[in-house]
Write a protein that holds these residues in place. Structure first.
Motif, short mmCIF file in Angstrom:
data_model
loop_
_atom_site.label_atom_id
_atom_site.label_comp_id
_atom_site.label_asym_id
_atom_site.label_seq_id
_atom_site.Cartn_x
_atom_site.Cartn_y
_atom_site.Cartn_z
N THR A 101 -7.62 0.04 4.24
CA THR A 101 -6.35 -0.44 4.77
C THR A 101 -5.35 0.71 4.73
OG1 THR A 101 -5.62 -1.22 2.59
CG2 THR A 101 -6.75 -2.82 4.01
N SER A 102 -4.55 0.81 5.78
CA SER A 102 -3.52 1.86 5.82
C SER A 102 -2.17 1.34 5.36
CB SER A 102 -3.41 2.46 7.22
OG SER A 102 -3.07 1.46 8.17
N LYS A 103 -2.03 0.01 5.33
CA LYS A 103 -0.81 -0.63 4.83
C LYS A 103 -1.21 -1.58 3.70
CE LYS A 103 1.76 -0.37 9.18
NZ LYS A 103 2.45 -1.18 10.20
N ALA A 104 -0.36 -2.51 3.37
CA ALA A 104 -0.56 -3.40 2.23
C ALA A 104 -1.84 -4.23 2.31
CB ALA A 104 0.64 -4.33 2.09
N PHE A 105 -2.47 -4.41 1.15
CA PHE A 105 -3.64 -5.28 0.98
C PHE A 105 -3.25 -6.28 -0.11
CE2 PHE A 105 -8.56 -5.15 0.91
CZ PHE A 105 -8.65 -6.49 0.54
N LEU A 106 -3.21 -7.58 0.24
CA LEU A 106 -2.80 -8.62 -0.69
C LEU A 106 -3.93 -9.61 -0.90
CD1 LEU A 106 -0.66 -10.21 -2.36
CD2 LEU A 106 -0.08 -11.38 -0.22
N VAL A 107 -4.28 -9.82 -2.16
CA VAL A 107 -5.21 -10.88 -2.55
C VAL A 107 -4.32 -11.96 -3.18
CG1 VAL A 107 -7.25 -11.50 -3.88
CG2 VAL A 107 -7.03 -9.18 -2.97
N GLY A 108 -3.94 -12.94 -2.35
CA GLY A 108 -2.98 -13.94 -2.76
C GLY A 108 -3.62 -15.17 -3.38
N SER A 109 -2.82 -16.21 -3.49
CA SER A 109 -3.23 -17.45 -4.13
C SER A 109 -4.49 -18.03 -3.51
CB SER A 109 -2.11 -18.49 -4.04
OG SER A 109 -0.98 -18.04 -4.75
N ARG A 110 -5.41 -18.43 -4.39
CA ARG A 110 -6.66 -19.09 -4.00
C ARG A 110 -7.54 -18.21 -3.12
NH1 ARG A 110 -2.53 -22.16 -4.64
NH2 ARG A 110 -1.77 -21.91 -2.53
N ALA A 111 -7.46 -16.90 -3.33
CA ALA A 111 -8.30 -15.94 -2.59
C ALA A 111 -9.11 -15.12 -3.57
CB ALA A 111 -7.43 -15.03 -1.73
N ILE A 112 -10.28 -14.70 -3.12
CA ILE A 112 -11.16 -13.86 -3.94
C ILE A 112 -11.62 -12.68 -3.09
CG2 ILE A 112 -13.36 -13.76 -5.19
CD1 ILE A 112 -13.08 -16.87 -5.50
N LEU A 113 -11.53 -11.49 -3.64
CA LEU A 113 -12.14 -10.30 -3.07
C LEU A 113 -13.31 -9.96 -3.96
CD1 LEU A 113 -12.27 -7.88 -1.12
CD2 LEU A 113 -10.68 -6.69 -2.66
N ALA A 114 -14.53 -10.06 -3.41
CA ALA A 114 -15.75 -9.80 -4.17
C ALA A 114 -16.43 -8.56 -3.60
CB ALA A 114 -16.69 -11.00 -4.10
N ILE A 115 -16.58 -7.53 -4.43
CA ILE A 115 -17.16 -6.26 -4.00
C ILE A 115 -18.49 -6.06 -4.71
CG2 ILE A 115 -16.83 -3.77 -3.86
CD1 ILE A 115 -13.77 -4.33 -4.14
N THR A 116 -19.57 -5.99 -3.92
CA THR A 116 -20.91 -5.78 -4.46
C THR A 116 -21.56 -4.62 -3.72
OG1 THR A 116 -21.12 -8.14 -4.95
CG2 THR A 116 -23.16 -6.84 -4.92
N ASN A 117 -21.81 -3.54 -4.43
CA ASN A 117 -22.45 -2.36 -3.86
C ASN A 117 -21.73 -1.91 -2.58
OD1 ASN A 117 -24.38 -0.31 -3.91
ND2 ASN A 117 -25.75 -1.43 -2.57
N SER A 118 -20.41 -1.87 -2.63
CA SER A 118 -19.57 -1.53 -1.48
C SER A 118 -18.30 -0.88 -1.99
CB SER A 118 -19.23 -2.81 -0.69
OG SER A 118 -20.39 -3.48 -0.27
N ALA A 119 -17.43 -0.46 -1.06
CA ALA A 119 -16.19 0.20 -1.45
C ALA A 119 -15.01 -0.33 -0.65
CB ALA A 119 -16.32 1.71 -1.25
N VAL A 120 -13.85 -0.35 -1.31
CA VAL A 120 -12.58 -0.69 -0.68
C VAL A 120 -11.61 0.43 -1.00
CG1 VAL A 120 -10.63 -2.29 -0.68
CG2 VAL A 120 -12.95 -3.19 -0.80
N SER A 121 -10.84 0.84 0.01
CA SER A 121 -9.86 1.90 -0.17
C SER A 121 -8.52 1.44 0.41
CB SER A 121 -10.32 3.18 0.53
OG SER A 121 -9.35 4.18 0.41
N ALA A 122 -7.52 1.32 -0.44
CA ALA A 122 -6.18 0.90 -0.02
C ALA A 122 -5.25 2.11 -0.06
CB ALA A 122 -5.67 -0.20 -0.93
N ALA A 123 -4.80 2.55 1.10
CA ALA A 123 -3.93 3.72 1.18
C ALA A 123 -2.49 3.40 0.78
CB ALA A 123 -3.96 4.32 2.58
N ASP A 124 -2.12 2.14 0.89
CA ASP A 124 -0.78 1.69 0.51
C ASP A 124 -0.94 0.77 -0.69
OD1 ASP A 124 1.89 0.62 0.51
OD2 ASP A 124 2.06 1.11 2.62
N SER A 125 -0.13 -0.24 -0.81
CA SER A 125 -0.20 -1.12 -1.98
C SER A 125 -1.41 -2.04 -1.94
CB SER A 125 1.08 -1.94 -2.09
OG SER A 125 1.21 -2.79 -0.98
#
Length: 169
Positions: A101-125
């Motif tokens: 993501t080049s801008k904000a990444f929000l994991v808000g209410s009742r949300a799940i970010l599940a990372i398995t053998n992968s990558a996430v890159s947040a350039a902003d918040s």
């Protein structure tokens, strides 16, 4: 009339629109029909923000078959209304091609970010505000800001990279 002529002569200034997950069922991130703009999210589209926020308990999956071109977005918001849970699962995505993501990444209410053998890159918040991050393997890189405001962060295996001095975890 002058404004209309100016708008017609400047097609590069197309309005941006949200690209929302529109089905209440689980599915693949790369399936164009699952998105309000009729295209999977990508950094070159006018879809900003990208959102998975609708009702229904579901898992949106990014897997190894997802094109690298669909792993770059501007703003990404995950949340769900009361009575629902939205999960974004990254599963076995080649580590050299993170969801970025080049801008904000929000994991808000009742949300799940599940990372398995992968990558996430947040350039902003990158903020967890009422949601959950589960890092089973792989990595999360926060280049500018990484905050756990409320919710949970579980690192079973993997690497959480946060820029020194800009993390609230």
């Amino acid at each position: 009339v002058g404004l209309l002529v100016s708008a017609l002569l400047m097609p590069g200034l197309a309005a941006q629109a949200q690209n929302n997950w529109i089905t209440s069922a689980s599915g693949l991130w790369r399936t164009a029909a699952n998105w309000s703009l009729g295209t999977a999210p990508n950094g070159d589209s006018n879809g900003d923000p990208t959102q998975i926020t609708n009702a229904g308990t579901k898992t949106v999956t990014i897997d190894a078959a997802t094109s690298p071109g669909n792993l770059s977005v501007r703003t990404l918001t995950l949340s769900a209304p009361v009575g629902s849970t939205n999960t974004l699962a990254l599963v076995d995505v080649p580590l050299g091609t993170p969801l970025a993501t080049s801008k904000a990444f929000l994991v808000g209410s009742r949300a799940i970010l599940a990372i398995t053998n992968s990558a996430v890159s947040a350039a902003d918040s990158f903020d967890i505000a009422g949601g959950a991050l589960i890092l089973d393997s792989g990595s999360l890189t926060c280049a500018a800001n990484c905050d756990l405001q409320s919710g949970s962060l579980t690192v079973n295996s993997g690497l959480l990279n946060a820029t020194l001095g800009s993390t609230g975890i």
